[in-house]
Every structure is written in C-alpha cells, then in structure tokens.
Motif scaffolding. Structure first.
Motif, mmCIF file in Angstrom:
data_model
loop_
_atom_site.group_PDB
_atom_site.id
_atom_site.type_symbol
_atom_site.label_atom_id
_atom_site.label_comp_id
_atom_site.label_asym_id
_atom_site.label_seq_id
_atom_site.Cartn_x
_atom_site.Cartn_y
_atom_site.Cartn_z
ATOM 1 N N ASP A 88 0.883 -1.163 0.000
ATOM 2 C CA ASP A 88 0.000 0.000 0.000
ATOM 3 C C ASP A 88 0.925 1.218 0.000
ATOM 4 N N GLU A 119 -0.107 -15.931 4.243
ATOM 5 C CA GLU A 119 -1.111 -14.905 3.953
ATOM 6 C C GLU A 119 -2.154 -14.747 5.048
ATOM 7 N N PRO A 120 -2.662 -15.823 5.655
ATOM 8 C CA PRO A 120 -3.665 -15.629 6.721
ATOM 9 C C PRO A 120 -3.146 -14.795 7.898
ATOM 10 N N THR A 167 -1.572 -12.116 7.698
ATOM 11 C CA THR A 167 -1.732 -10.688 7.399
ATOM 12 C C THR A 167 -3.084 -10.162 7.859
ATOM 13 N N ARG A 168 -4.000 -11.078 8.192
ATOM 14 C CA ARG A 168 -5.315 -10.677 8.674
ATOM 15 C C ARG A 168 -5.499 -10.949 10.151
ATOM 16 N N ASP A 169 -4.495 -11.544 10.774
ATOM 17 C CA ASP A 169 -4.569 -11.899 12.194
ATOM 18 C C ASP A 169 -4.240 -10.665 13.038
ATOM 19 N N SER A 170 -5.217 -10.199 13.801
ATOM 20 C CA SER A 170 -5.022 -8.964 14.581
ATOM 21 C C SER A 170 -3.902 -9.108 15.613
ATOM 22 N N ILE A 214 -0.729 -8.511 13.630
ATOM 23 C CA ILE A 214 -0.683 -7.094 13.247
ATOM 24 C C ILE A 214 -0.325 -6.238 14.466
#
Length: 162
Positions: free
Chosen positions: A17, A108-109, A111-114, A117
C-alpha cells in the motif's frame, strides 16, 4: 550548507500500500524541514529543493507530488527520477509469481490476524521509541560536554544529524 547544498534522506519501510511509505516519507521530510528551519537552513537561502528517488523511491516522489502538493509549494525546483517504473510486483521482481507467491502463500492468513498485526505495530512503535531515546541521550551527552550541533563525538568524522 557550507558547500551550498544539503541532503535530506528519508528511508522508508516498503509496503504494497504505497500510501503508507509515502506518508512516512512526508512526515520524515517535514520533521527534517522543521529542524533545518530552526538552524536557519530552511531553503529560503537560495538552495534549490530537488526531490530524488530511485526505483520505488522515484515512484514515492511522484506519489508525494500528487498526493501532497503542499510539499513542493513552489519551493521544489524539480524531480530527479531514476529507473522509475509502474510495474506490478510480478513485473518488477523476476519469478515473483513462480517462486515467492507459492512460498509465501501459507503466511497470507497471518496478514489478517489482529494478534500478528498488533505485535508488528508494537515492534515498530518500540523501534521508534528506542531511536528517539537514543537520540535524546546522545543530545544530552552532547549538551553535557558543551558540544555544538556541528561537532562530532569522533574527531575527524563529520557529525550525523538525527
């Protein structure tokens, strides 16, 4: 400034991003500008301001000029864009789809794990805080020794302004 030019380097963490690193670059540059203004070296003394970037850095310069036009507000003399491209990652990195996507796909999963993060956010914030603490300690030692901003701790080595 003694030689008639200065360099403000704004390292950044790569992110897909592009707005994130561009924002970091903008914030770092503004901080450096403020520091230079306090020293009377804010660019109003005839030294031209030229944005420069290589590869992704060139893309960041273009993005900054588009998204933050106030940064150049008629003070920027120009841009030096080296090896600018607008390729997708698989066009810019050889064998990306063939090697990296399959190898990194299982991650990849995360990258969505709070939790992950939050851990990386805490790590980043800790790094920033540590760097600020080291800078404050160094500045305190410099002041305690009665050293001017342009003096170095190491004789013969030009000072690094953090």
């Amino acid at each position: 400034a003694v030689l008639g030019y200065g360099v403000i380097a704004t390292p950044f963490a790569v992110d897909f991003d592009y707005r994130k690193p561009a924002s970091d670059i903008r914030d770092s540059f503004r901080l450096a500008q403020s520091e230079l203004a306090m020293r009377g070296l804010d660019g109003d003394n005839g030294v031209p301001l030229v944005g420069m970037g290589h590869s992704l850095g060139a893309l960041m310069q273009v993005l900054l000029d588009c998204e933050s036009p106030e940064m150049c507000n008629n003070k920027q003399s120009g841009l030096a864009l080296i090896s600018y491209n607008n390729n997708e990652v698989d066009g810019a990195i050889p064998f990306f789809k063939e090697l990296f996507v399959p190898a990194l796909g299982p991650l990849e999963p995360l990258t969505r794990d709070s939790t992950v993060i939050d851990a990386f956010t805490q790590l980043r914030d800790s790094r920033i805080s540590t760097f600020k603490s080291v800078r404050d300690i160094t500045k305190g030692v410099q002041n305690a020794l009665g050293m001017a901003d342009d003096e170095s701790f190491i004789p013969g080595v030009r000072p690094l302004v953090l």
